[in-house]
Design a protein around this motif. Structure first.
Motif, PDB file in Angstrom:
ATOM      1  N   ARG A   1      -9.113  -0.590   1.429  1.00 53.88           N
ATOM      2  CA  ARG A   1      -8.018  -0.942   0.558  1.00 53.88           C
ATOM      3  C   ARG A   1      -7.185  -2.038   1.498  1.00 53.88           C
ATOM      4  O   ARG A   1      -6.745  -1.906   2.534  1.00 53.88           O
TER       5      ARG A   1
ATOM      6  N   GLY B   1      -1.579  -3.853  -0.342  1.00 54.80           N
ATOM      7  CA  GLY B   1      -0.904  -3.651  -1.552  1.00 54.80           C
ATOM      8  C   GLY B   1       0.485  -3.853  -1.806  1.00 54.80           C
ATOM      9  O   GLY B   1       1.081  -4.683  -0.971  1.00 54.80           O
ATOM     10  N   GLU B   2       1.124  -3.364  -2.828  1.00 53.87           N
ATOM     11  CA  GLU B   2       2.505  -3.581  -3.081  1.00 53.87           C
ATOM     12  C   GLU B   2       3.361  -3.227  -1.872  1.00 53.87           C
ATOM     13  O   GLU B   2       2.989  -1.880  -1.496  1.00 53.87           O
TER      14      GLU B   2
ATOM     15  N   THR C   1       6.971  -1.569  -0.523  1.00 59.38           N
ATOM     16  CA  THR C   1       8.155  -0.787  -0.925  1.00 59.38           C
ATOM     17  C   THR C   1       9.499  -1.005   0.200  1.00 59.38           C
ATOM     18  O   THR C   1       9.088  -0.705   1.476  1.00 59.38           O
TER      19      THR C   1
ATOM     20  N   SER D   1       3.791   0.103   2.715  1.00 60.57           N
ATOM     21  CA  SER D   1       2.914  -0.270   1.697  1.00 60.57           C
ATOM     22  C   SER D   1       2.148   0.876   1.006  1.00 60.57           C
ATOM     23  O   SER D   1       2.474   2.046   1.190  1.00 60.57           O
ATOM     24  N   GLU D   2       1.328   0.117  -0.070  1.00 55.17           N
ATOM     25  CA  GLU D   2       0.777   1.007  -0.863  1.00 55.17           C
ATOM     26  C   GLU D   2      -0.182   2.156  -0.036  1.00 55.17           C
ATOM     27  O   GLU D   2      -0.439   3.502  -0.305  1.00 55.17           O
TER      28      GLU D   2
ATOM     29  N   ASP E   1       0.376   2.847   3.022  1.00 52.33           N
ATOM     30  CA  ASP E   1       0.855   3.957   3.761  1.00 52.33           C
ATOM     31  C   ASP E   1       0.955   5.288   3.101  1.00 52.33           C
ATOM     32  O   ASP E   1       0.941   6.261   3.541  1.00 52.33           O
ATOM     33  N   PHE E   2       1.383   5.028   1.746  1.00 54.43           N
ATOM     34  CA  PHE E   2       1.500   6.406   0.825  1.00 54.43           C
ATOM     35  C   PHE E   2       0.083   6.799   0.627  1.00 54.43           C
ATOM     36  O   PHE E   2       0.038   8.155   0.339  1.00 54.43           O
ATOM     37  N   ALA E   3      -0.840   6.021   0.371  1.00 50.42           N
ATOM     38  CA  ALA E   3      -2.093   6.537   0.068  1.00 50.42           C
ATOM     39  C   ALA E   3      -2.854   7.332   1.224  1.00 50.42           C
ATOM     40  O   ALA E   3      -3.467   8.509   1.276  1.00 50.42           O
TER      41      ALA E   3
ATOM     42  N   GLU F   1       6.580   9.352   5.073  1.00 53.86           N
ATOM     43  CA  GLU F   1       7.005   8.444   3.815  1.00 53.86           C
ATOM     44  C   GLU F   1       7.505   9.359   2.807  1.00 53.86           C
ATOM     45  O   GLU F   1       8.295   9.108   1.887  1.00 53.86           O
TER      46      GLU F   1
ATOM     47  N   THR G   1       3.368  -0.690  10.448  1.00 52.27           N
ATOM     48  CA  THR G   1       3.138  -1.237   9.124  1.00 52.27           C
ATOM     49  C   THR G   1       3.507  -2.881   9.026  1.00 52.27           C
ATOM     50  O   THR G   1       2.520  -3.458   8.284  1.00 52.27           O
TER      51      THR G   1
END
Length: 260
Positions: free
Chosen positions: A24, A27-28, A30, A39-40, A42-44, A66, A84
């Motif tokens: 991946r 991504g978007e 935050t 980033s997306e 990080d959360f995933a 996170e 990040t």
């Protein structure tokens, strides 16, 4: 507690995160404050690793950068992407960092650098490795030979006050050491001290997800890891100072000057 088995769990958990980063883009983004972001991915990564750990070690809490979690007792501490900003910019200096705290001490850690294809791992009493091969910290004994990493400058509304000590230390270090490096990831800096690439690293913060895995790895590689006042490093320490024993005292003296 079987530390060797828990290290295997940690490696398998980081594998879950690696599957995410390998497939991946960031991504978007935050915002987390002034020039700070997640980033997306990080959360995933955090959710994938957390789910694995909660299934495999239900009796051990999980604290992630996170989404929070356990703040006491035996617990895993996870930075899904340490570095990040580097990751978002396409710079390869970032990693997945997973440490284990038990009785107030970092006892195991795995730090994987997907873009560099290097994985560092250690558990108390078992030694430290990079891609399975044993590693040891440097044997530097002279400041003029030392390559020293320093942590990022602070950002945010109180950055000027926080950075006064960082700037003071940099001014004291640069005329005395061979070179100074700021690479934007505490986890990577600690692994590079453990592997002997850096002779010391100093950072004026100690978020457990940033440091605990690297602290465990550095200690097992024979590196001295302290708080900024020279006391034993713990999850509650003010900062993180990892250093070859031969240059511990002269750098500690400079830290004391910068912080007094």
């Amino acid at each position: 507690m079987d530390i060797s088995e828990l290290l295997k769990v940690a490696e398998a958990a980081v594998d879950q995160g690696r599957k995410v980063t390998d497939t991946r883009p960031p991504g978007e983004l935050t915002s987390k404050g002034d020039r700070d972001m997640a980033s997306e991915v990080d959360f995933a990564v955090e959710r994938a690793v957390r789910a694995f750990l909660e299934r495999e070690t239900p009796g051990i809490g999980v604290l992630g950068e996170e989404e929070g979690g356990a703040t006491g007792g035996t617990r895993w501490v996870l930075d899904p992407i340490d570095g990040t900003v580097n990751f978002v910019h396409g710079a390869p200096l970032w990693g997945i960092s997973l440490g284990l705290i038990h009785e107030g001490r970092a006892i195991a850690g795995v730090i994987d650098h997907p873009a560099l294809r290097t994985r560092y791992a250690a558990a108390e009493g078992l030694g430290a490795t990079c891609n399975g091969a044993p590693i040891r910290g440097s044997e530097c004994t002279r400041l003029t030979d030392a390559l020293v990493a320093v942590g990022d400058f602070a950002v945010g509304p109180d950055a000027a006050a926080q950075n006064a000590e960082r700037l003071a230390l940099t001014q004291l270090l640069y005329p005395r050491v061979q070179r100074i490096r700021m690479i934007g990831t505490a986890a990577t800096a600690l692994t590079w001290v453990a592997a002997g690439h850096f002779d010391a690293m100093v950072m004026f913060s100690n978020k457990p997800w940033d440091t605990m895995a690297g602290v465990a790895i550095a200690r097992e590689a024979g590196v001295v890891v302290l708080d900024l006042d020279g006391s034993e490093h713990t999850p509650e320490s003010r900062g993180t100072f990892a250093v070859s024993a031969g240059i511990r005292e002269p750098i500690l003296e400079l830290i004391t000057q910068a912080t007094s």
